[in-house]
Design a protein around this motif. Structure first.
Motif, PDB file in Angstrom:
ATOM      1  N   SER A 134       0.668  -1.264  -0.198  1.00 14.26           N
ATOM      2  CA  SER A 134       0.023  -0.162  -0.043  1.00 14.26           C
ATOM      3  C   SER A 134       1.010   1.107   0.115  1.00 14.26           C
ATOM      4  N   GLY A 135       2.129   1.421   0.732  1.00 15.83           N
ATOM      5  CA  GLY A 135       3.090   2.304   0.678  1.00 15.83           C
ATOM      6  C   GLY A 135       2.632   3.302   1.582  1.00 15.83           C
ATOM      7  N   GLU A 136       1.909   2.969   2.592  1.00 18.29           N
ATOM      8  CA  GLU A 136       1.591   3.735   3.404  1.00 18.29           C
ATOM      9  C   GLU A 136       2.944   4.323   4.355  1.00 18.29           C
ATOM     10  N   ASP A 137       3.164   5.297   4.894  1.00 17.58           N
ATOM     11  CA  ASP A 137       4.067   5.823   5.652  1.00 17.58           C
ATOM     12  C   ASP A 137       4.232   5.154   7.160  1.00 17.58           C
ATOM     13  N   LEU A 138       5.092   4.515   7.283  1.00 12.18           N
ATOM     14  CA  LEU A 138       5.156   3.894   8.683  1.00 12.18           C
ATOM     15  C   LEU A 138       5.661   4.836   9.649  1.00 12.18           C
ATOM     16  N   SER A 139       6.204   6.155   9.296  1.00 12.08           N
ATOM     17  CA  SER A 139       6.537   7.061  10.493  1.00 12.08           C
ATOM     18  C   SER A 139       5.225   7.815  11.069  1.00 12.08           C
ATOM     19  N   LYS A 140       4.302   7.609  10.251  1.00 16.28           N
ATOM     20  CA  LYS A 140       2.970   8.429  10.558  1.00 16.28           C
ATOM     21  C   LYS A 140       2.420   7.961  12.105  1.00 16.28           C
ATOM     22  N   ILE A 141       2.862   6.813  12.412  1.00 15.77           N
ATOM     23  CA  ILE A 141       2.441   6.075  13.721  1.00 15.77           C
ATOM     24  C   ILE A 141       3.699   5.549  14.297  1.00 15.77           C
ATOM     25  N   SER A 142       4.992   5.790  13.842  1.00 15.20           N
ATOM     26  CA  SER A 142       6.072   5.127  14.465  1.00 15.20           C
ATOM     27  C   SER A 142       6.103   3.590  14.375  1.00 15.20           C
ATOM     28  N   ALA A 143       5.588   3.215  13.217  1.00 17.65           N
ATOM     29  CA  ALA A 143       5.535   1.753  13.075  1.00 17.65           C
ATOM     30  C   ALA A 143       6.724   1.021  12.822  1.00 17.65           C
ATOM     31  N   VAL A 144       7.188  -0.263  12.894  1.00 18.28           N
ATOM     32  CA  VAL A 144       8.251  -0.993  12.660  1.00 18.28           C
ATOM     33  C   VAL A 144       7.438  -1.971  11.578  1.00 18.28           C
TER      34      VAL A 144
END
Length: 541
Positions: A134-144
């Protein structure tokens, strides 16, 4: 070793490490691989501060990572929380708040939804993201990233001793209100919903935890779970398969299309197909009708349903396609586990099914202003279960008090299903009592009428509700999704129904609709159906 799902799984994995455990699309995993993958995620969760009793959300489509993450929670005595991926903002806000999650394993595409509601869960600070292009930005929720979280983590099982009283919490939508979190101790759900490990063994249910290895057969069966793993019936089936050392196939497609399913069944030589009622049966049967002899389905010897209505008409249709297979129709609930089963031979019987009354299955009379009591022969009340039952609803003492009640010194779960204690001391289960239609003093259960409607060749799907009537109090109204090209009239539908049910149960009006409202699990959305009927839309004379 305890009747803990992690203990039981690890024993099976050690017994058959090289057997194929799960297939989901292009992903395949042996028992050893599944166990070690779960160990690595378990260590990562511990590293992030997740401890015994903490709640971890699972917000994913069907995938290998779903089962790994669930097993990882069990291994460190954390509590997995199923999050329905079709929930909208208000429902997500409720469950993120109500469930007290501290971590969430999710598909990457859900990052915007999580970001919108994460403020409802102030303790939620660990996010593990399963890639989905999907390419969603991991940093948006500080996901790993999930694979990054696993990297460099130990394969070892250096975890603390577990307990049979560790919790699994199953959130269920029901037909009204916000989701409820059913608190299942491991031992209770193992025996109530998974047959105690005895489904495939002549030895029956386990007497001690170590017996689980003896229940693993020499020749593993292959079963496919077609519902999302977020649905209790599918999750239970998955656990039944894995704790028996069998091969579990998951439907990796985001929607259920009959042609895709039968191709998977043929490719993997599936023996048992597990569905959730007519909502899944219909597209599967339509694909078989439209594609005669397209697939080699000779491996199939069981079509089983649980968690929603599986009508006689659809059972009979499967028998035509699989004359040598056996049909199983389980009924139960998220709170009750598996409470009964028939083998597709209950033709022309009333109700959803019939079970023997015993010390743990009974009918309870619950009348306002009167003490609760056990039913006498011939009385109709509420189907109830005791023994291996949940401990209540998480963060909801009011609903817990109404559903888990004491009668004669024993705790009983009131399932909400109306049931009659027959003269032969058996119990006939009719369906959700709250949806019962009282028309002129006669009680009419929607499931019976729906069963009759679905036997009509021109009806694809149907729900039945009661609408206000000046003379009778309520009248039976049917919301019908017609098959393409079918021409339905009130008279023709009524004439058909009279061949299957008593005259007073026959619909007095029908409303055509493009698609019958149902939850993602296939459960009926009676609230929406009732509003549609009361609006007068789609009414046919």
């Amino acid at each position: 070793m305890h009747f803990n799902l992690a203990d039981l799984f690890e024993a099976v994995a050690d017994a058959v490490p090289e057997r194929e455990a799960i297939v989901c699309g292009s992903s395949r995993s042996r028992y050893r691989d599944l166990d070690q993958g779960a160990n690595r995620i378990a260590h990562y969760l511990k590293q992030q501060g997740v401890k015994s009793g903490d709640h971890v959300g699972l917000y994913m489509y069907n995938c290998m990572e779903y089962m790994e993450a669930m097993l990882a929670c069990f291994k460190i005595r954390a509590v997995p929380i199923n999050v329905n991926y079709r929930y909208v903002k208000d429902e997500l806000l409720y469950i993120f708040n109500n469930a007290d999650m501290v971590a969430c394993v999710h598909h990457r595409e859900f990052i915007p939804h999580i970001d919108e509601v994460r403020s409802a869960a102030p303790q939620l600070n660990t996010f593990i993201s399963v890639d989905d292009d999907s390419g969603e930005d991991l940093s948006k929720i500080s996901a790993v990233d999930y694979q990054a979280a696993q990297q460099d983590q130990s394969n070892e099982r250096d975890f603390e001793e577990r307990s049979e009283d560790d919790y699994f919490i199953l959130y269920t939508g029901g037909t009204t209100g916000m989701p409820k979190g059913v608190m299942w101790p491991h031992k209770n759900v193992f025996f109530a919903a998974m047959g105690g490990g005895g489904h495939f063994s002549p030895n029956g249910a386990c007497e001690k935890p170590e017996d689980i290895v003896d229940r693993v057969t020499e020749h593993p069966m292959c079963g496919i779970a077609l519902a999302p793993l977020m649905h209790g019936a599918s999750w239970w089936f998955a656990c039944i398969q894995l704790l028996a050392g069998n091969k579990l196939v998951l439907n990796h497609n985001r929607s259920l299309k009959g042609e895709q399913v039968w191709q998977i069944v043929a490719d993997e030589k599936v023996n048992a197909v597990q569905i959730v009622g007519d909502a899944m049966a219909i597209p599967l049967l339509d694909a078989l009708d439209a594609n005669p002899d397209r697939w080699d389905l000779s491996s199939v010897f069981n079509i089983g349903s649980g968690g929603a209505i599986f009508s006689d008409a659809k059972q009979a249709a499967f028998i035509k396609h699989f004359p040598n297979a056996f049909i199983t129709n389980s009924f139960g609930s998220s709170e009750g586990g598996q409470m009964g089963m028939d083998n597709g031979s209950r033709r022309n019987q009333t109700g959803l099914g019939n079970v023997e009354r015993n010390d743990y299955m009974d009918v309870i009379i619950d009348e306002e202003g009167q003490p609760r009591r056990h039913a006498e022969l011939g009385e109709t009340g509420i189907f109830a279960r005791s023994g291996y039952i949940p401990k209540g609803y998480y963060n909801d003492p009011e609903k817990t008090a109404k559903t888990f009640v004491e009668v004669d010194g024993k705790t009983w779960l009131l399932t909400g299903d109306a049931a009659k204690l027959e003269e032969d001391n058996t119990i006939t289960v009719y369906g959700r009592g709250s949806n019962c239609i009282n028309s002129g003093g006669e009680k009419i259960f929607p499931e019976e009428v729906e069963d009759a409607l679905k036997a009509h060749d021109g009806i694809f799907d149907a729900l039945v509700v009661g609408v206000p009537d000046e003379r009778w109090g309520s009248r039976v109204s049917a919301i019908i999704q017609a098959r393409d090209g079918a021409s339905l009239t009130l008279d023709s539908v009524q004439d058909h129904c009279r061949n299957h049910i008593a005259g007073y149960k026959v619909p007095r009006e029908i409303h055509l609709i493009g698609e019958v409202p149902r939850a993602p699990s296939g459960k009926p959305d009676y609230k929406t159906a009732k509003a549609y009927a009361e609006s007068g839309e789609g009414r046919v004379g």
